[in-house]
Motif scaffolding. Sequence first.
Motif, PDB file in Angstrom:
ATOM      1  N   TYR A 135       0.859  -1.187   0.000  1.00 57.10           N
ATOM      2  CA  TYR A 135       0.000   0.000   0.000  1.00 57.10           C
ATOM      3  C   TYR A 135       0.896   1.238   0.000  1.00 57.10           C
ATOM      4  O   TYR A 135       1.832   1.325   0.803  1.00 57.10           O
ATOM      5  CB  TYR A 135      -0.884  -0.007   1.247  1.00 57.10           C
ATOM      6  N   GLY A 136       0.622   2.176  -0.897  1.00 53.54           N
ATOM      7  CA  GLY A 136       1.507   3.327  -0.991  1.00 53.54           C
ATOM      8  C   GLY A 136       0.795   4.659  -0.997  1.00 53.54           C
ATOM      9  O   GLY A 136      -0.400   4.766  -1.278  1.00 53.54           O
ATOM     10  N   ILE A 137       1.568   5.684  -0.671  1.00 52.52           N
ATOM     11  CA  ILE A 137       1.160   7.079  -0.820  1.00 52.52           C
ATOM     12  C   ILE A 137       2.299   7.793  -1.529  1.00 52.52           C
ATOM     13  O   ILE A 137       3.452   7.707  -1.108  1.00 52.52           O
ATOM     14  CB  ILE A 137       0.882   7.756   0.526  1.00 52.52           C
ATOM     15  N   ASN A 138       1.986   8.469  -2.624  1.00 50.33           N
ATOM     16  CA  ASN A 138       3.015   9.231  -3.321  1.00 50.33           C
ATOM     17  C   ASN A 138       2.465  10.578  -3.761  1.00 50.33           C
ATOM     18  O   ASN A 138       1.266  10.847  -3.663  1.00 50.33           O
ATOM     19  CB  ASN A 138       3.570   8.442  -4.517  1.00 50.33           C
ATOM     20  N   CYS A 139       3.365  11.437  -4.186  1.00 48.17           N
ATOM     21  CA  CYS A 139       3.034  12.775  -4.690  1.00 48.17           C
ATOM     22  C   CYS A 139       2.112  13.526  -3.735  1.00 48.17           C
ATOM     23  O   CYS A 139       1.131  14.144  -4.132  1.00 48.17           O
ATOM     24  CB  CYS A 139       2.442  12.687  -6.091  1.00 48.17           C
ATOM     25  N   THR A 140       2.455  13.460  -2.461  1.00 49.58           N
ATOM     26  CA  THR A 140       1.694  14.079  -1.380  1.00 49.58           C
ATOM     27  C   THR A 140       2.707  14.746  -0.450  1.00 49.58           C
ATOM     28  O   THR A 140       3.805  14.231  -0.254  1.00 49.58           O
ATOM     29  CB  THR A 140       0.913  12.991  -0.611  1.00 49.58           C
ATOM     30  N   GLY A 141       2.363  15.879   0.125  1.00 52.32           N
ATOM     31  CA  GLY A 141       3.283  16.568   1.020  1.00 52.32           C
ATOM     32  C   GLY A 141       3.568  15.766   2.278  1.00 52.32           C
ATOM     33  O   GLY A 141       2.691  15.086   2.812  1.00 52.32           O
ATOM     34  N   THR A 142       4.804  15.835   2.772  1.00 55.29           N
ATOM     35  CA  THR A 142       5.176  15.074   3.970  1.00 55.29           C
ATOM     36  C   THR A 142       4.331  15.461   5.175  1.00 55.29           C
ATOM     37  O   THR A 142       4.115  14.644   6.070  1.00 55.29           O
ATOM     38  CB  THR A 142       6.664  15.290   4.319  1.00 55.29           C
ATOM     39  N   GLU A 143       3.830  16.691   5.202  1.00 52.69           N
ATOM     40  CA  GLU A 143       3.057  17.144   6.368  1.00 52.69           C
ATOM     41  C   GLU A 143       1.735  16.409   6.520  1.00 52.69           C
ATOM     42  O   GLU A 143       1.128  16.433   7.597  1.00 52.69           O
ATOM     43  CB  GLU A 143       2.806  18.656   6.286  1.00 52.69           C
ATOM     44  N   PHE A 144       1.279  15.735   5.465  1.00 56.24           N
ATOM     45  CA  PHE A 144       0.001  15.022   5.525  1.00 56.24           C
ATOM     46  C   PHE A 144       0.160  13.546   5.876  1.00 56.24           C
ATOM     47  O   PHE A 144      -0.819  12.868   6.193  1.00 56.24           O
ATOM     48  CB  PHE A 144      -0.734  15.140   4.184  1.00 56.24           C
TER      49      PHE A 144
END
Length: 392
Positions: free
Chosen positions: A287-296
């Motif tokens: 499961y991944g998260i990409n192209c999102t700001g680190t603050e989120f």
Amino acid sequence: MSDTAGKIPVLILDGGLGTTLEDVFHKDISHALWSAKPIDEDPEVIIAAHLAFLRAGANVILTSTYQCAYSTFERAGYSREDARRIMLKSVELAREAKRRYLEEIAHEREHGGTTTPPPPRDVRIALSLGPFGATLYPTQEFDGVYPPPFGPQQSGATDGTNAFDDTPEGRAQEVAAIDALADFHYERLRVFADDAETWNSVDFIAFETVPLKREIYAIREAVRRFQDEGSQDGEGSRGVQTKPWWISTDYPDGRFPEAKAGRVHLTATEVAKAVLQDETGAIVWGYGINCTGTEFLKGLLKEARPVAKQYLEKHGRRPWLILYPNRGDVYNPETQSWYKRGREGSPWAKDLCAVVIENLESGAWEGVIAGGCCKTGPEEIAGLTKELHAWL
């Protein structure tokens, strides 16, 4: 830090290939093919970008195929035959970068060269497959507004709507959209799987920047078809061995792009369930998260971890977590330009490292693959490598 996922469960991914070609190598890729444009025109710059990330400490590199599909090549004036040749060549270039890098570090060791942290001894190649929206112009991975049959008809007051109506007609259209998206992803997967040398060079399959729940379902269905077609002995489609694969979603401004009736955005919990839990298609590896700001990331993963633990209860193993946030800059698809608003170098790396450590300690994940997305270059990956080595 170990290079193998079996010992210490952390691998370092590269950064944003397309923006690195622009920012570091000063290439103009404002083109329908984006980072795939130099594959045929300037292959050495693709190899050089891969090498820059490997020298920065990455041990997983993504191919330059994010926007590659027959439709994008057709729009750029290429034949299907040339499109297939160029897509396969992208993997060949990643393989060549891997060969050169391993030869380079072997030579350094032979002559007593040392670096801190030590260079990775193993290099893995991840096949980058963007969403259907990445093949559109302007691109739609941040808004998820797809044309029929992949999305709802846009007209008047419904312009910008990316979800079907919750009516019998809308639900039927959504089923048709899932089928159409599954066909798109399956066809592209087959391009690479049907060439044995290419497929054998790939270690992971990365479905990236997915903005819609129905596309998550479609990808899982495409992989199920791929795995099941003619499978007799645990191998995948037409006797081709399957690979570890992940689905990575994006959260511009901290929100998943898909919005239900009333413009209420799907929660991170709902998205994680679509990837990891819902009874549809193949069982995902990561499961991944990409192209999102680190603050989120911290808040998004707080919602995803309980779903990952339910995955363990159901499947007897934990999923992998793949994190590759962007630098925080804002992209305008209309002008194809970036507005700087992010944390560069060491601050970005420290932010991401803290999230990686928190999630490793949570026990929810089998391991973490961490790197960067848009506007993160070798400097950011070198910083992340340093931070993770200091902790591990």
